[in-house]
Design a protein around this motif. Structure first.
Motif, PDB file in Angstrom:
ATOM      1  N   HIS B  69       6.755 134.967  54.189  1.00  0.00           N
ATOM      2  CA  HIS B  69       6.475 135.397  55.551  1.00  0.00           C
ATOM      3  C   HIS B  69       6.022 134.206  56.376  1.00  0.00           C
ATOM      4  CE1 HIS B  69       5.306 138.387  58.477  1.00  0.00           C
ATOM      5  NE2 HIS B  69       5.595 139.346  57.622  1.00  0.00           N
ATOM      6  N   THR B  70       6.565 134.058  57.579  1.00  0.00           N
ATOM      7  CA  THR B  70       6.032 132.992  58.431  1.00  0.00           C
ATOM      8  C   THR B  70       5.819 133.478  59.857  1.00  0.00           C
ATOM      9  OG1 THR B  70       6.268 130.688  59.147  1.00  0.00           O
ATOM     10  CG2 THR B  70       8.291 131.966  59.081  1.00  0.00           C
ATOM     11  N   HIS B  71       4.715 133.065  60.431  1.00  0.00           N
ATOM     12  CA  HIS B  71       4.468 133.237  61.855  1.00  0.00           C
ATOM     13  C   HIS B  71       4.847 131.919  62.523  1.00  0.00           C
ATOM     14  CE1 HIS B  71       1.386 136.787  61.910  1.00  0.00           C
ATOM     15  NE2 HIS B  71       2.528 137.104  61.368  1.00  0.00           N
ATOM     16  N   LEU B  72       5.790 131.994  63.450  1.00  0.00           N
ATOM     17  CA  LEU B  72       6.198 130.805  64.197  1.00  0.00           C
ATOM     18  C   LEU B  72       5.378 130.805  65.469  1.00  0.00           C
ATOM     19  CD1 LEU B  72       9.990 131.343  63.580  1.00  0.00           C
ATOM     20  CD2 LEU B  72       8.504 129.704  62.418  1.00  0.00           C
ATOM     21  N   SER B  73       4.438 129.881  65.517  1.00  0.00           N
ATOM     22  CA  SER B  73       3.407 129.965  66.534  1.00  0.00           C
ATOM     23  C   SER B  73       3.218 128.627  67.212  1.00  0.00           C
ATOM     24  CB  SER B  73       2.126 130.468  65.844  1.00  0.00           C
ATOM     25  OG  SER B  73       1.076 130.551  66.756  1.00  0.00           O
ATOM     26  N   GLY B  74       2.111 128.508  67.979  1.00  0.00           N
ATOM     27  CA  GLY B  74       1.838 127.262  68.688  1.00  0.00           C
ATOM     28  C   GLY B  74       0.400 127.218  69.154  1.00  0.00           C
ATOM     29  N   GLY B  75       0.161 126.846  70.435  1.00  0.00           N
ATOM     30  CA  GLY B  75       1.038 126.674  71.561  1.00  0.00           C
ATOM     31  C   GLY B  75       2.143 127.732  71.698  1.00  0.00           C
ATOM     32  N   GLU B  76       3.110 127.357  72.494  1.00  0.00           N
ATOM     33  CA  GLU B  76       4.229 128.261  72.764  1.00  0.00           C
ATOM     34  C   GLU B  76       5.471 127.748  72.036  1.00  0.00           C
ATOM     35  OE1 GLU B  76       4.918 131.363  74.351  1.00  0.00           O
ATOM     36  OE2 GLU B  76       6.624 130.741  73.146  1.00  0.00           O
ATOM     37  N   PRO B  77       5.868 128.440  70.957  1.00  0.00           N
ATOM     38  CA  PRO B  77       7.003 127.964  70.162  1.00  0.00           C
ATOM     39  C   PRO B  77       8.319 127.914  70.939  1.00  0.00           C
ATOM     40  CG  PRO B  77       6.252 130.122  69.405  1.00  0.00           C
ATOM     41  CD  PRO B  77       5.227 129.618  70.355  1.00  0.00           C
ATOM     42  N   LEU B  78       8.433 128.740  72.011  1.00  0.00           N
ATOM     43  CA  LEU B  78       9.684 128.733  72.775  1.00  0.00           C
ATOM     44  C   LEU B  78       9.911 127.395  73.483  1.00  0.00           C
ATOM     45  CD1 LEU B  78       9.525 132.283  74.370  1.00  0.00           C
ATOM     46  CD2 LEU B  78      11.173 131.514  72.653  1.00  0.00           C
ATOM     47  N   LEU B  79       8.840 126.589  73.609  1.00  0.00           N
ATOM     48  CA  LEU B  79       9.023 125.278  74.235  1.00  0.00           C
ATOM     49  C   LEU B  79       9.826 124.330  73.342  1.00  0.00           C
ATOM     50  CD1 LEU B  79       5.584 124.650  75.970  1.00  0.00           C
ATOM     51  CD2 LEU B  79       7.780 125.186  77.040  1.00  0.00           C
ATOM     52  N   ARG B  80       9.972 124.707  72.070  1.00  0.00           N
ATOM     53  CA  ARG B  80      10.832 123.895  71.183  1.00  0.00           C
ATOM     54  C   ARG B  80      12.270 124.335  71.412  1.00  0.00           C
ATOM     55  NH1 ARG B  80       8.545 120.610  66.551  1.00  0.00           N
ATOM     56  NH2 ARG B  80      10.778 120.458  66.247  1.00  0.00           N
ATOM     57  N   ARG B  81      13.090 123.416  71.942  1.00  0.00           N
ATOM     58  CA  ARG B  81      14.485 123.753  72.192  1.00  0.00           C
ATOM     59  C   ARG B  81      15.216 124.021  70.877  1.00  0.00           C
ATOM     60  NH1 ARG B  81      14.175 125.944  76.524  1.00  0.00           N
ATOM     61  NH2 ARG B  81      16.365 126.351  76.072  1.00  0.00           N
ATOM     62  N   ASP B  82      14.675 123.485  69.778  1.00  0.00           N
ATOM     63  CA  ASP B  82      15.321 123.626  68.473  1.00  0.00           C
ATOM     64  C   ASP B  82      14.728 124.770  67.646  1.00  0.00           C
ATOM     65  OD1 ASP B  82      12.844 122.500  68.057  1.00  0.00           O
ATOM     66  OD2 ASP B  82      13.603 120.589  67.321  1.00  0.00           O
ATOM     67  N   LEU B  83      14.031 125.688  68.322  1.00  0.00           N
ATOM     68  CA  LEU B  83      13.402 126.813  67.609  1.00  0.00           C
ATOM     69  C   LEU B  83      14.431 127.610  66.791  1.00  0.00           C
ATOM     70  CD1 LEU B  83      10.954 128.626  67.044  1.00  0.00           C
ATOM     71  CD2 LEU B  83      11.407 129.795  69.201  1.00  0.00           C
ATOM     72  N   GLU B  84      15.634 127.787  67.366  1.00  0.00           N
ATOM     73  CA  GLU B  84      16.676 128.552  66.670  1.00  0.00           C
ATOM     74  C   GLU B  84      16.976 127.939  65.307  1.00  0.00           C
ATOM     75  OE1 GLU B  84      16.489 127.763  69.772  1.00  0.00           O
ATOM     76  OE2 GLU B  84      17.092 129.461  71.017  1.00  0.00           O
ATOM     77  N   ARG B  85      16.990 126.606  65.251  1.00  0.00           N
ATOM     78  CA  ARG B  85      17.286 125.939  63.972  1.00  0.00           C
ATOM     79  C   ARG B  85      16.176 126.192  62.964  1.00  0.00           C
ATOM     80  NH1 ARG B  85      18.455 119.833  65.016  1.00  0.00           N
ATOM     81  NH2 ARG B  85      18.573 119.817  62.753  1.00  0.00           N
ATOM     82  N   ILE B  86      14.961 126.228  63.451  1.00  0.00           N
ATOM     83  CA  ILE B  86      13.825 126.443  62.546  1.00  0.00           C
ATOM     84  C   ILE B  86      13.839 127.880  62.029  1.00  0.00           C
ATOM     85  CG2 ILE B  86      11.304 126.364  62.380  1.00  0.00           C
ATOM     86  CD1 ILE B  86      11.436 124.174  64.641  1.00  0.00           C
ATOM     87  N   VAL B  87      14.157 128.818  62.920  1.00  0.00           N
ATOM     88  CA  VAL B  87      14.285 130.222  62.503  1.00  0.00           C
ATOM     89  C   VAL B  87      15.374 130.346  61.441  1.00  0.00           C
ATOM     90  CG1 VAL B  87      15.014 132.530  63.255  1.00  0.00           C
ATOM     91  CG2 VAL B  87      13.430 131.205  64.671  1.00  0.00           C
ATOM     92  N   ALA B  88      16.519 129.713  61.709  1.00  0.00           N
ATOM     93  CA  ALA B  88      17.638 129.795  60.755  1.00  0.00           C
ATOM     94  C   ALA B  88      17.235 129.203  59.403  1.00  0.00           C
ATOM     95  CB  ALA B  88      18.854 129.076  61.322  1.00  0.00           C
ATOM     96  N   ALA B  89      16.446 128.133  59.439  1.00  0.00           N
ATOM     97  CA  ALA B  89      16.023 127.502  58.185  1.00  0.00           C
ATOM     98  C   ALA B  89      15.110 128.439  57.394  1.00  0.00           C
ATOM     99  CB  ALA B  89      15.297 126.188  58.483  1.00  0.00           C
ATOM    100  N   ALA B  90      14.223 129.132  58.101  1.00  0.00           N
ATOM    101  CA  ALA B  90      13.331 130.079  57.425  1.00  0.00           C
ATOM    102  C   ALA B  90      14.146 131.215  56.821  1.00  0.00           C
ATOM    103  CB  ALA B  90      12.297 130.623  58.409  1.00  0.00           C
ATOM    104  N   GLU B  91      15.062 131.735  57.601  1.00  0.00           N
ATOM    105  CA  GLU B  91      15.900 132.835  57.130  1.00  0.00           C
ATOM    106  C   GLU B  91      16.708 132.400  55.896  1.00  0.00           C
ATOM    107  OE1 GLU B  91      15.963 135.913  57.850  1.00  0.00           O
ATOM    108  OE2 GLU B  91      17.880 136.576  57.023  1.00  0.00           O
ATOM    109  N   ALA B  92      17.255 131.196  55.950  1.00  0.00           N
ATOM    110  CA  ALA B  92      18.042 130.699  54.811  1.00  0.00           C
ATOM    111  C   ALA B  92      17.163 130.537  53.575  1.00  0.00           C
ATOM    112  CB  ALA B  92      18.693 129.364  55.168  1.00  0.00           C
TER     113      ALA B  92
END
Ligand code: SF4
Lengths: 90, 381
Positions: B69-92
């Motif tokens: 389980h991971t909480h993708l947090s911050g600050g505001e994680p949406l400020l990372r333009r590469d957030l989608e890649r990090i989500v995909a990595a967690a899912e993988a």
């Protein structure tokens, strides 16, 4: 209670719920937004059959065939009902 | 006890149980300026953040090591333009993802990209049920975007939690907050009484509730609990430990079930532990997650009960609350190994009681969170 009898119900995990095998701990888990449920015994196998296609009756029949002698007819429907009550199955 | 030959090699200590959860603080940057923020006063600069490749590696190691389980947090994680890649990595890596967001910057396109990458759930913060008050506490116009974000998440069919940090300025609005959650059809409403770390500690005098306020809020929550049906939202009340006289089981124990990776790759047993001056926490750039969890001095430091002194050492509750919070013990007494002063059995409990009883009529202004030193932080308008 709904009018559908429990054996006609075709259970499926709620969209938020993920059944996953944890290789590190060799356990079946239900993953939810804020919690992890560690499934005991054969519970993971039972939930694994909840695909929205099989009815409770199908699931019971299939398990009875795979695990002869196990009290599936008595145990499985109330177990699924409990998971529905928690909102983990639909 | 038996005497052992001091020359005999000690049996290797059993490896600690593996972590279940990872708090990934992807960035300290944030469009909001909430004065209760638990981020450190010294915010990590964007240029020092881990890259998407490094986060991909973190997620891979985490999944391999038993994190589910991971909480993708911050600050505001949406400020990372590469957030989608990090989500995909967690899912993988087989890790269930929850985005912890202010909602600012979450439009339909972004949400579809995140869902396509495997995002599983969203926790949305709101500062108050009243749009003007919410914007004031956040230090920026943002309520409208939050409302839109909630509708988008609902439409996408993702589970949605609403998180409201409660403090002096919004504790009297608990009813309105629950009503807001109902009207946004959320699955869960987290009423999180402010904890005092980082900016929140700096602003404690301004944020601290009064006992009367808390009693009223608790009553309101009880009334909602009676009224809400089983298919209504789950209502979570995060206890105000300064007032209850009971130490919170912080993080479920030090290095017990979860770990935090800070924006710059520092790996910590909890997000506030960066405040402990002599912890010397490891960094994921230098060491593997497995080594950090199993062998780093920082993670062994307050694990289990061996480090405890009295009264915790002999207390029957020590396995349940783990002696409370190390960061709070340090913040209030200067010694992280002392019993959490929130506990009424702590010899330092008077410190907390004095703060809780001193329901000041004269309050300082909230110093809003901003990059740079807090002396320069903006004041409430
Ligand atoms: S003395 Fe320590 S272990 Fe006992 S209740 Fe207080 S914090 Fe918990």
């Amino acid at each position: 209670m709904t009018a559908t009898s429990v054996t006609d119900w075709r259970p499926v995990p709620a969209p938020a719920v993920l059944l996953r095998h944890d290789h590190t701990r060799d356990r079946d888990l239900l993953l939810l937004p804020e919690r992890v449920v560690v499934l005991q015994g054969g519970a993971g196998t039972v939930v694994g059959l909840c695909d929205g296609v099989r009815s409770v009756r199908d699931i019971v029949d299939e398990l009875a065939e795979r695990f002869p002698g196990a009290p599936v007819a008595a145990d499985v429907p109330p177990f699924l009902e409990r998971l529905r009550h928690k909102g983990w199955l639909r | 006890m038996t005497l052992t030959d001091p020359a005999a090699p000690a049996a290797p200590a059993p490896a600690p149980a593996r972590p279940w959860a990872l708090l990934a603080e992807l960035t300290h940057a944030c469009p909001l300026h909430c004065g209760y923020c638990s981020n450190p006063l010294e915010l990590t600069r964007r240029s020092h953040e881990l890259t998407a490749e490094q986060w991909t590696d973190v997620m891979g190691q985490a999944g391999e090591f038993g994190v589910v389980h991971t909480h993708l947090s911050g600050g505001e994680p949406l400020l990372r333009r590469d957030l989608e890649r990090i989500v995909a990595a967690a899912e993988a890596a087989g890790v269930y993802t929850q985005l912890v967001t202010s909602g600012v910057g979450l439009d339909g396109k972004r949400l579809s990209a995140l869902t396509a990458a495997g995002l599983r759930s969203v926790q949305l913060s709101v500062q108050h049920a009243d749009p003007r008050a919410s914007d004031r506490i956040a230090g920026r116009r943002s309520f409208g975007e939050k409302e839109r974000a909630a509708a988008l998440v609902r439409a996408a069919g993702l589970p949605l939690g609403l998180n409201v940090v409660l403090h002096h300025e919004n504790l009297d609005a608990v009813d309105a907050v629950v009503e807001l959650g109902l009207s946004w059809s959320v699955d869960r409403i987290e009423l999180a009484n402010a904890q005092f770390y980082g900016w929140g500690l700096l602003n404690r005098a301004a944020l601290l509730a009064t006992r009367d306020q808390l009693a009223r809020a608790r009553d309101a929550v009880e009334r909602w609990r009676e009224r809400l049906t089983p298919d209504g939202p789950e209502l979570v009340w995060v206890v105000p430990d300064y007032f209850d006289g009971v130490a919170k089981p912080c993080m479920g124990g030090w290095g017990a079930i979860s770990l935090t990776v800070a924006p710059d790759g520092t790996v910590l047993p909890c997000p506030a532990a960066a405040s402990l001056p002599d912890l010397d926490p490891p960094n994921i750039r230098d060491r593997s997650l497995a080594w950090i969890w199993d062998h780093s001095p920082a993670f062994s430091r307050y694990r289990g009960t061996d480090w405890m002194a009295d009264p915790c050492r002999t207390c029957s509750r020590r396995e349940e609350d783990h002696g409370g919070c190390r960061c709070q013990a340090y913040a209030l007494t200067g010694d992280a190994a002392r019993t959490d002063p929130a506990c009424r059995l702590s010899p330092d409990h008077g410190l907390v009681r004095a703060l809780a009883e001193d329901s000041a009529d004269e309050r300082p202004a909230v110093r809003q969170r901003a990059p740079g030193r807090p002396e320069k932080a903006r004041r409430l308008p």
